[in-house]
Design a protein around this motif. Structure first.
Motif, short mmCIF file in Angstrom:
data_model
loop_
_atom_site.label_atom_id
_atom_site.label_comp_id
_atom_site.label_asym_id
_atom_site.label_seq_id
_atom_site.Cartn_x
_atom_site.Cartn_y
_atom_site.Cartn_z
N UNK A 1 20.71 33.08 -18.64
CA UNK A 1 20.13 34.35 -17.28
C UNK A 1 20.48 33.01 -16.53
N UNK A 2 20.95 33.39 -14.76
CA UNK A 2 21.15 32.86 -13.31
C UNK A 2 20.10 32.89 -12.88
N UNK A 3 19.37 31.34 -13.26
CA UNK A 3 18.35 31.17 -12.62
C UNK A 3 18.39 30.55 -11.16
N UNK A 4 19.58 30.61 -10.91
CA UNK A 4 19.75 30.38 -9.69
C UNK A 4 20.80 30.55 -9.23
N UNK A 5 20.73 31.19 -7.64
CA UNK A 5 22.54 31.20 -6.86
C UNK A 5 21.81 30.51 -5.64
N UNK A 6 22.96 30.02 -4.90
CA UNK A 6 23.10 28.88 -3.36
C UNK A 6 24.58 28.47 -2.98
N UNK A 7 25.01 28.93 -2.57
CA UNK A 7 26.41 28.46 -1.88
C UNK A 7 27.10 28.30 -2.67
N UNK A 8 27.18 29.29 -3.54
CA UNK A 8 28.30 28.96 -4.93
C UNK A 8 28.17 28.36 -5.56
N UNK A 9 26.80 28.26 -5.65
CA UNK A 9 26.44 26.72 -6.97
C UNK A 9 25.77 27.92 -7.89
N UNK A 10 25.91 27.67 -9.12
CA UNK A 10 24.87 28.82 -9.74
C UNK A 10 24.56 27.92 -10.79
N UNK A 11 24.04 28.52 -11.25
CA UNK A 11 22.39 27.90 -12.71
C UNK A 11 22.38 28.52 -13.78
N UNK A 12 22.84 28.79 -14.83
CA UNK A 12 22.50 29.40 -16.04
C UNK A 12 21.52 28.84 -16.73
N UNK A 13 20.15 29.41 -17.22
CA UNK A 13 19.71 28.72 -19.11
C UNK A 13 19.95 29.47 -19.71
N UNK A 14 19.49 29.28 -21.44
CA UNK A 14 19.26 30.06 -22.23
C UNK A 14 17.69 30.49 -22.48
N UNK A 15 16.77 31.62 -22.39
CA UNK A 15 16.02 31.70 -22.77
C UNK A 15 16.27 31.90 -24.35
N UNK A 16 15.77 31.42 -25.74
CA UNK A 16 15.60 31.21 -26.70
C UNK A 16 14.99 32.62 -26.75
N UNK A 17 15.07 33.83 -27.97
CA UNK A 17 13.98 34.43 -28.65
C UNK A 17 14.19 34.98 -30.01
N UNK A 18 12.83 35.53 -30.28
CA UNK A 18 13.00 36.10 -31.76
C UNK A 18 12.90 36.98 -31.33
N UNK A 19 13.41 37.79 -32.53
CA UNK A 19 13.30 39.46 -32.48
C UNK A 19 12.20 40.00 -33.52
N UNK A 20 11.30 40.61 -32.94
CA UNK A 20 10.55 40.61 -33.94
C UNK A 20 10.92 42.70 -34.43
N UNK A 21 9.99 43.14 -35.20
CA UNK A 21 10.36 44.78 -35.51
C UNK A 21 9.93 45.53 -34.18
N UNK A 22 10.73 46.64 -34.93
CA UNK A 22 10.85 47.81 -34.25
C UNK A 22 9.89 48.31 -33.96
N UNK A 23 8.89 48.94 -32.92
CA UNK A 23 8.00 49.84 -32.29
C UNK A 23 8.92 50.77 -31.75
#
Length: 183
Positions: free
Chosen positions: A62-84
């Protein structure tokens, strides 16, 4: 939990967001990308610190911040759950500010610190802690002065006792000395 770099350079890049702003930015990012959430499998060391115990984590970049050509990305770890009802759901398990993996080189994982929550509350806590430290310093100084006064009085009492036992002339207490003690 938020996982950070272990070595941080002098030019530290921090981002502080309220919980509402953080959620808004995640939703905005998802909306901009047509709710197309790409989850990337990444091989990582387990949090136990054991290098031999590697696990596959799934990261939503996810690009969590954008300003004046500076991009800050983070990775959100997720656990896949069952299909509902034919919809696969995910549960967030952590936030990664840095992942050492060539697959993720195209993202700008350049944040050194991320704070999510009541930012003003943290500043208030810091002020309160500084005030407490000052109060403890003042109390310590007061106790040191009182201890010094007690030591001086003890020396005077021992001196008078010695003079009395040796038969020397007895001097009455000096009012200036006996009034020095703070109660």
């Amino acid at each position: 939990p938020i996982f950070k770099r272990t070595v941080v350079e002098n030019n530290k890049l921090s981002l502080a967001l309220t919980k509402q702003e953080f959620i808004k930015r995640l939703n905005d990012f998802a909306d901009e990308n047509g709710n197309n959430i790409n989850i990337i499998p990444v091989l990582m060391n387990n949090e136990s610190g054991n290098d031999n115990n590697q696990v596959v984590k799934y990261l939503w970049m996810v690009t969590i911040h954008r300003a004046k050509g500076v991009y800050c990305d983070i990775g959100i770890a997720v656990r896949l759950t069952k299909t509902i009802k034919k919809i696969k759901t995910v549960v967030p398990t952590g936030i990664y500010l840095f992942v050492d993996d060539p697959i993720l080189e195209r993202w700008a994982m350049n944040l050194d610190d991320l704070k999510i929550g009541n930012i003003a509350m943290e500043a208030k806590k810091i002020r309160d802690l500084k005030k407490s430290v000052e109060n403890y310093k003042e109390e310590t100084e007061t106790y040191k002065r009182q201890n010094e006064q007690y030591q001086n009085q003890l020396v005077n009492i021992q001196q008078y006792r010695w003079e009395w036992q040796s038969g020397k002339s007895f001097k009455p207490f000096d009012p200036k000395i006996s009034n020095e003690m703070e109660i």
